[in-house]
Motif scaffolding. Structure first.
Motif, PDB file in Angstrom:
ATOM      1  N   VAL A 114       0.821  -1.213   0.000  1.00 26.88           N
ATOM      2  CA  VAL A 114       0.000   0.000   0.000  1.00 26.88           C
ATOM      3  C   VAL A 114       0.857   1.266   0.000  1.00 26.88           C
ATOM      4  CG1 VAL A 114      -1.987  -1.124   1.062  1.00 26.88           C
ATOM      5  CG2 VAL A 114      -0.245  -0.076   2.524  1.00 26.88           C
ATOM      6  N   GLY A 115       2.116   1.127  -0.380  1.00 23.86           N
ATOM      7  CA  GLY A 115       2.970   2.290  -0.576  1.00 23.86           C
ATOM      8  C   GLY A 115       3.462   2.958   0.687  1.00 23.86           C
ATOM      9  N   LEU A 116       3.592   2.216   1.784  1.00 23.42           N
ATOM     10  CA  LEU A 116       4.107   2.773   3.035  1.00 23.42           C
ATOM     11  C   LEU A 116       5.436   2.107   3.372  1.00 23.42           C
ATOM     12  CD1 LEU A 116       0.893   2.899   5.258  1.00 23.42           C
ATOM     13  CD2 LEU A 116       2.020   4.821   4.111  1.00 23.42           C
ATOM     14  N   PRO A 117       6.401   2.870   3.923  1.00 24.58           N
ATOM     15  CA  PRO A 117       7.690   2.286   4.292  1.00 24.58           C
ATOM     16  C   PRO A 117       7.579   1.393   5.517  1.00 24.58           C
ATOM     17  CG  PRO A 117       7.602   4.608   4.919  1.00 24.58           C
ATOM     18  CD  PRO A 117       6.364   4.333   4.123  1.00 24.58           C
ATOM     19  N   ALA A 118       8.532   0.485   5.662  1.00 25.36           N
ATOM     20  CA  ALA A 118       8.520  -0.458   6.778  1.00 25.36           C
ATOM     21  C   ALA A 118       8.574   0.241   8.126  1.00 25.36           C
ATOM     22  CB  ALA A 118       9.695  -1.427   6.639  1.00 25.36           C
ATOM     23  N   SER A 119       9.157   1.431   8.187  1.00 22.12           N
ATOM     24  CA  SER A 119       9.285   2.156   9.454  1.00 22.12           C
ATOM     25  C   SER A 119       7.925   2.514  10.057  1.00 22.12           C
ATOM     26  CB  SER A 119      10.100   3.436   9.246  1.00 22.12           C
ATOM     27  OG  SER A 119       9.465   4.294   8.301  1.00 22.12           O
ATOM     28  N   TYR A 120       6.875   2.500   9.230  1.00 19.27           N
ATOM     29  CA  TYR A 120       5.539   2.837   9.750  1.00 19.27           C
ATOM     30  C   TYR A 120       5.009   1.770  10.705  1.00 19.27           C
ATOM     31  CZ  TYR A 120       4.541   7.008   7.014  1.00 19.27           C
ATOM     32  OH  TYR A 120       4.534   8.283   6.525  1.00 19.27           O
ATOM     33  N   ALA A 121       5.621   0.601  10.720  1.00 15.21           N
ATOM     34  CA  ALA A 121       5.159  -0.467  11.613  1.00 15.21           C
ATOM     35  C   ALA A 121       5.239  -0.038  13.080  1.00 15.21           C
ATOM     36  CB  ALA A 121       5.977  -1.729  11.390  1.00 15.21           C
ATOM     37  N   SER A 122       6.169   0.848  13.415  1.00 14.56           N
ATOM     38  CA  SER A 122       6.344   1.265  14.808  1.00 14.56           C
ATOM     39  C   SER A 122       5.494   2.481  15.170  1.00 14.56           C
ATOM     40  CB  SER A 122       7.816   1.580  15.079  1.00 14.56           C
ATOM     41  OG  SER A 122       8.257   2.659  14.258  1.00 14.56           O
ATOM     42  N   ARG A 123       4.774   3.041  14.213  1.00 20.90           N
ATOM     43  CA  ARG A 123       3.975   4.235  14.474  1.00 20.90           C
ATOM     44  C   ARG A 123       2.599   3.869  15.006  1.00 20.90           C
ATOM     45  NH1 ARG A 123       5.129   8.791   9.810  1.00 20.90           N
ATOM     46  NH2 ARG A 123       7.410   8.553   9.735  1.00 20.90           N
ATOM     47  N   ARG A 124       2.019   4.823  15.728  1.00 23.18           N
ATOM     48  CA  ARG A 124       0.638   4.689  16.179  1.00 23.18           C
ATOM     49  C   ARG A 124      -0.261   5.516  15.262  1.00 23.18           C
ATOM     50  NH1 ARG A 124       0.486   1.990  20.945  1.00 23.18           N
ATOM     51  NH2 ARG A 124       2.416   1.977  22.163  1.00 23.18           N
ATOM     52  N   PRO A 125      -1.555   5.200  15.212  1.00 21.05           N
ATOM     53  CA  PRO A 125      -2.463   5.898  14.299  1.00 21.05           C
ATOM     54  C   PRO A 125      -2.452   7.415  14.425  1.00 21.05           C
ATOM     55  CG  PRO A 125      -3.527   3.951  15.169  1.00 21.05           C
ATOM     56  CD  PRO A 125      -2.217   4.066  15.900  1.00 21.05           C
ATOM     57  N   ALA A 126      -2.241   7.941  15.632  1.00 25.05           N
ATOM     58  CA  ALA A 126      -2.248   9.395  15.826  1.00 25.05           C
ATOM     59  C   ALA A 126      -1.154  10.090  15.019  1.00 25.05           C
ATOM     60  CB  ALA A 126      -2.103   9.731  17.306  1.00 25.05           C
ATOM     61  N   ALA A 127      -0.105   9.343  14.662  1.00 28.17           N
ATOM     62  CA  ALA A 127       1.009   9.927  13.910  1.00 28.17           C
ATOM     63  C   ALA A 127       0.792   9.850  12.404  1.00 28.17           C
ATOM     64  CB  ALA A 127       2.311   9.215  14.282  1.00 28.17           C
ATOM     65  N   LEU A 128      -0.354   9.327  11.963  1.00 28.98           N
ATOM     66  CA  LEU A 128      -0.618   9.142  10.546  1.00 28.98           C
ATOM     67  C   LEU A 128      -1.674  10.121  10.059  1.00 28.98           C
ATOM     68  CD1 LEU A 128      -0.882   5.235  10.389  1.00 28.98           C
ATOM     69  CD2 LEU A 128       1.164   6.650  10.293  1.00 28.98           C
ATOM     70  N   SER A 129      -1.590  10.466   8.789  1.00 27.92           N
ATOM     71  CA  SER A 129      -2.653  11.256   8.160  1.00 27.92           C
ATOM     72  C   SER A 129      -3.847  10.355   7.875  1.00 27.92           C
ATOM     73  CB  SER A 129      -2.150  11.858   6.851  1.00 27.92           C
ATOM     74  OG  SER A 129      -1.928  10.845   5.883  1.00 27.92           O
ATOM     75  N   GLY A 130      -4.975  10.968   7.488  1.00 29.22           N
ATOM     76  CA  GLY A 130      -6.154  10.182   7.149  1.00 29.22           C
ATOM     77  C   GLY A 130      -5.888   9.212   6.014  1.00 29.22           C
ATOM     78  N   GLY A 131      -5.175   9.678   4.992  1.00 27.36           N
ATOM     79  CA  GLY A 131      -4.862   8.804   3.867  1.00 27.36           C
ATOM     80  C   GLY A 131      -3.963   7.649   4.258  1.00 27.36           C
ATOM     81  N   GLU A 132      -2.996   7.930   5.161  1.00 28.51           N
ATOM     82  CA  GLU A 132      -2.098   6.866   5.613  1.00 28.51           C
ATOM     83  C   GLU A 132      -2.850   5.843   6.458  1.00 28.51           C
ATOM     84  OE1 GLU A 132       2.094   9.393   5.783  1.00 28.51           O
ATOM     85  OE2 GLU A 132       0.751   9.376   7.518  1.00 28.51           O
ATOM     86  N   ARG A 133      -3.779   6.314   7.289  1.00 31.01           N
ATOM     87  CA  ARG A 133      -4.570   5.366   8.085  1.00 31.01           C
ATOM     88  C   ARG A 133      -5.415   4.467   7.182  1.00 31.01           C
ATOM     89  NH1 ARG A 133      -6.631   8.375  13.590  1.00 31.01           N
ATOM     90  NH2 ARG A 133      -4.912   9.839  13.776  1.00 31.01           N
ATOM     91  N   GLN A 134      -5.962   5.051   6.140  1.00 31.00           N
ATOM     92  CA  GLN A 134      -6.780   4.233   5.242  1.00 31.00           C
ATOM     93  C   GLN A 134      -5.908   3.251   4.466  1.00 31.00           C
ATOM     94  OE1 GLN A 134      -9.609   3.659   5.863  1.00 31.00           O
ATOM     95  NE2 GLN A 134     -11.134   4.520   4.514  1.00 31.00           N
ATOM     96  N   ARG A 135      -4.661   3.615   4.199  1.00 34.86           N
ATOM     97  CA  ARG A 135      -3.744   2.664   3.570  1.00 34.86           C
ATOM     98  C   ARG A 135      -3.478   1.481   4.504  1.00 34.86           C
ATOM     99  NH1 ARG A 135       0.486   5.046  -0.528  1.00 34.86           N
ATOM    100  NH2 ARG A 135      -0.604   6.902  -1.258  1.00 34.86           N
TER     101      ARG A 135
END
Length: 207
Positions: A114-135
């Motif tokens: 879905v076009g997200l880097p592996a580093s996003y695995a350690s993030r929580r939803p609050a750190a993501l944009s709406g589009g990133e959360r939907q990804r």
């Protein structure tokens, strides 16, 4: 009229005015709502009219169908990391119990799809944009290896450019995983972009 179907490797769009029953149909397909009459079959599981599916049927439905909802801000547990949410979906799909049994490589693959880097695995939803959360929601649903993916107004809360990005991700994801898609929307431009077939609902009926 023949029973409407959503064949494998097909994107079927379901359109209709607000309140006509589109979301209710989606919820019937994944279990929370019941069908009053007629026949609904999801991946070989026939849903009983007038009562909710039993535990065994709910388990089978979860294996057959997954859903991506409209609101990207409520679809992910805010207390869990992205990686944790994806590992949970993978564990449910494979029946493996411990987190250690689900590799970081599998989570990384889901994010890359879905076009997200592996580093996003350690993030929580609050750190993501709406589009990133939907990804993330789009990555999590196919992790369960469903035969049917239901997108219930899944891009309606996003701006036009982010909508286009997500829709462009859906086609290769579907091709690689081979599932059918029921895409619920009221935006005809979206229908033209992604749908192989279209069903129109009016007052609870496919017309």
């Amino acid at each position: 009229m023949p029973h409407p179907t959503v064949p494998r490797d097909t994107v079927a769009a379901l359109v209709g005015e607000s309140g006509c029953g589109k979301t209710t149909l989606a919820r019937i397909a994944v279990g929370p709502e019941t069908v009053d009459g007629g026949t609904v079959t999801v991946g070989g599981t026939a849903l009983p009219a007038g009562r909710r599916p039993d535990t065994a049927d709910r388990r089978r439905l979860a294996e057959q169908a997954q859903i991506v909802f409209q609101d990207p801000y409520s679809s992910i547990n805010p207390l869990r990391t992205v990686g944790s949410a994806l590992r949970e979906a993978l564990t449910a799909a494979t029946g493996r119990r411990g987190r250690e049994d689900t590799s970081g490589a599998e989570v990384r693959t889901l994010l890359e799809q879905v076009g997200l880097p592996a580093s996003y695995a350690s993030r929580r939803p609050a750190a993501l944009s709406g589009g990133e959360r939907q990804r993330v929601a789009l990555a999590r649903a196919p992790a369960a290896r469903p035969r049917l993916l239901i997108c219930d107004e899944a891009v309606a809360a996003l701006n036009v450019s982010v909508q286009a990005q997500l829709l462009n991700l859906l086609a290769p994801l579907q091709r690689s995983e081979g599932f059918a898609v029921l895409f619920i929307t009221h935006v005809l431009g979206v229908v033209r972009q992604i749908a192989d077939r279209v069903a129109v609902m009016h007052q609870g009926r496919i017309v």
